[in-house]
Write an enzyme that holds these catalytic residues in place. Sequence first.
Site, PDB file in Angstrom:
ATOM      1  N   CYS A 172     -17.996  -7.235 -14.247  1.00 25.21           N
ATOM      2  CA  CYS A 172     -18.988  -6.290 -13.688  1.00 25.21           C
ATOM      3  C   CYS A 172     -20.292  -6.356 -14.490  1.00 25.21           C
ATOM      4  CB  CYS A 172     -18.453  -4.862 -13.729  1.00 25.21           C
ATOM      5  SG  CYS A 172     -17.376  -4.435 -12.350  1.00 25.21           S
TER       6      CYS A 172
ATOM      7  N   ASP B 150       0.813  -1.194   0.000  1.00 24.04           N
ATOM      8  CA  ASP B 150       0.000   0.000   0.000  1.00 24.04           C
ATOM      9  C   ASP B 150       0.863   1.267   0.000  1.00 24.04           C
ATOM     10  OD1 ASP B 150      -2.305   1.446   0.138  1.00 24.04           O
ATOM     11  OD2 ASP B 150      -2.575   1.261   2.288  1.00 24.04           O
TER      12      ASP B 150
ATOM     13  N   CYS C  31     -14.482   4.196   4.327  1.00 20.50           N
ATOM     14  CA  CYS C  31     -15.843   3.937   3.839  1.00 20.50           C
ATOM     15  C   CYS C  31     -15.802   2.628   3.047  1.00 20.50           C
ATOM     16  CB  CYS C  31     -16.294   5.090   2.942  1.00 20.50           C
ATOM     17  SG  CYS C  31     -17.780   4.747   1.976  1.00 20.50           S
TER      18      CYS C  31
ATOM     19  N   CYS D  80     -21.253  -4.556  -3.470  1.00 17.92           N
ATOM     20  CA  CYS D  80     -20.822  -5.336  -4.645  1.00 17.92           C
ATOM     21  C   CYS D  80     -21.247  -6.802  -4.482  1.00 17.92           C
ATOM     22  CB  CYS D  80     -19.305  -5.227  -4.800  1.00 17.92           C
ATOM     23  SG  CYS D  80     -18.702  -6.198  -6.208  1.00 17.92           S
TER      24      CYS D  80
ATOM     25  N   CYS E 266     -23.945  -4.306 -14.127  1.00 17.06           N
ATOM     26  CA  CYS E 266     -24.141  -3.847 -12.738  1.00 17.06           C
ATOM     27  C   CYS E 266     -23.580  -2.429 -12.547  1.00 17.06           C
ATOM     28  CB  CYS E 266     -23.427  -4.820 -11.804  1.00 17.06           C
ATOM     29  SG  CYS E 266     -23.425  -4.334 -10.080  1.00 17.06           S
TER      30      CYS E 266
HETATM   31  S1  SF4 Z   1     -20.925  -3.332  -7.565  1.00 13.50           S
HETATM   32 FE1  SF4 Z   1     -19.208  -4.711  -8.038  1.00 13.50          FE
HETATM   33  S2  SF4 Z   1     -19.894  -5.882  -9.817  1.00 13.50           S
HETATM   34 FE2  SF4 Z   1     -21.250  -4.137  -9.635  1.00 13.50          FE
HETATM   35  S3  SF4 Z   1     -20.327  -2.599 -10.964  1.00 13.50           S
HETATM   36 FE3  SF4 Z   1     -19.558  -2.232  -8.926  1.00 13.50          FE
HETATM   37  S4  SF4 Z   1     -17.643  -3.322  -8.841  1.00 13.50           S
HETATM   38 FE4  SF4 Z   1     -18.758  -4.136 -10.599  1.00 13.50          FE
HETATM   39  S1  SF4 Z   2     -18.672   4.471  -1.726  1.00 17.56           S
HETATM   40 FE1  SF4 Z   2     -16.559   4.113  -2.389  1.00 17.56          FE
HETATM   41  S2  SF4 Z   2     -16.052   5.869  -3.675  1.00 17.56           S
HETATM   42 FE2  SF4 Z   2     -17.894   6.380  -2.565  1.00 17.56          FE
HETATM   43  S3  SF4 Z   2     -17.189   7.497  -0.769  1.00 17.56           S
HETATM   44 FE3  SF4 Z   2     -17.347   5.337  -0.179  1.00 17.56          FE
HETATM   45  S4  SF4 Z   2     -15.303   4.471  -0.567  1.00 17.56           S
HETATM   46 FE4  SF4 Z   2     -15.417   6.432  -1.648  1.00 17.56          FE
END
Ligand code: SF4
Ligand code: SF4
Length: 307
Positions: free
Chosen positions: A185, A131, A238, A245, A188
């Site tokens: 994905c 990281d 967050c 997902c 979605c």
């Molecule tokens: S929720 Fe997951 S599967 Fe759906 S668009 Fe976002 S990253 Fe892709």
């Molecule tokens: S949902 Fe994902 S992109 Fe949106 S504020 Fe939370 S961590 Fe950041």
Amino acid sequence: MESHSNIIKRSALRLGFDFCGISKAEFLEEEAPHLEKWLELGMNGKMQYMENYFDKRLDPRKLVDGAKSVISLMLNYYPASAKATAGEASPKISKYAYGKDYHYVIKDKLKELLQVMNEEIGEIHGRAFVDSAPVLDRAWAAKSGLGWIGKNAQLIRPKSGSFFFLAELIVDIDLETDAPMKDYCGTCTRCMDACPTQAIIGPKIVDGSKCISYFTIELKENMPEEMKSKLDGWIFGCDVCQDVCPWNSFSLPHKTKEMQPNPAILNMTKQDWEEITEEVFKNTFKGSPLQRAGFAGIKRNLSYLST
Ligand code: SF4
Ligand code: SF4
């Protein structure tokens, strides 16, 4: 005879990593224009460190002398207790921060892996990254076939999800590489729809300067007024775009004993957070990722929850 790549993958799993993939250390041609544009548009907010080492971030050979291969590793951090606590009224903390600072845990494993490689393969020089700003870890993990980069810009692994730490060993030997996988994905858009601050401005593009993780951890000054009401209960990081997902319904609890959740994180109510003193905070969260925001940062974030 077992290939060097196989020795590395087998050893990585034995050391506790969940998945390991390998790619050639070369210029990240596809990512270069995206990173340039992202920085140009100021999506790194006040995270100026992201503007440093531009060339090095795109080419591991500029980061490590004689680099030939990038070994990407994934370590699950999904806590056993996450499902039970999700949705509770207490202030929310990103799951990666439940335990001790993962940098040390993973760095030790990477050093051990390099040592095993030296014993079983021969003299190898390399550098470990966890990281750290100069390495685009999601891009390398995707290149190494460990998953695909989802619309939420996270590395997603089919039937495993995205609650994984990513780390790399950049080494000076040629290795058998893995092929990238396809993007699953599909149609979605759950993550984009669910983001409380609309920070996902397009598929795979997160405006870091609008993300709750940035506001609650990286930003050292006061939050913009219009964001204060959008924190959705988060006081550190967050997880919304990962929680929604569908691939994360496959998440299983991790088995890394050094990363067990701090009981305080699981049990503290909003009142406990409001009442905690600096001294108790320091003792309770010694060696925790929460120290990155610090006592003052957490208190500031907390104060916005009622606005
Ligand atoms: S929720 Fe997951 S599967 Fe759906 S668009 Fe976002 S990253 Fe892709
Ligand atoms: S949902 Fe994902 S992109 Fe949106 S504020 Fe939370 S961590 Fe950041």
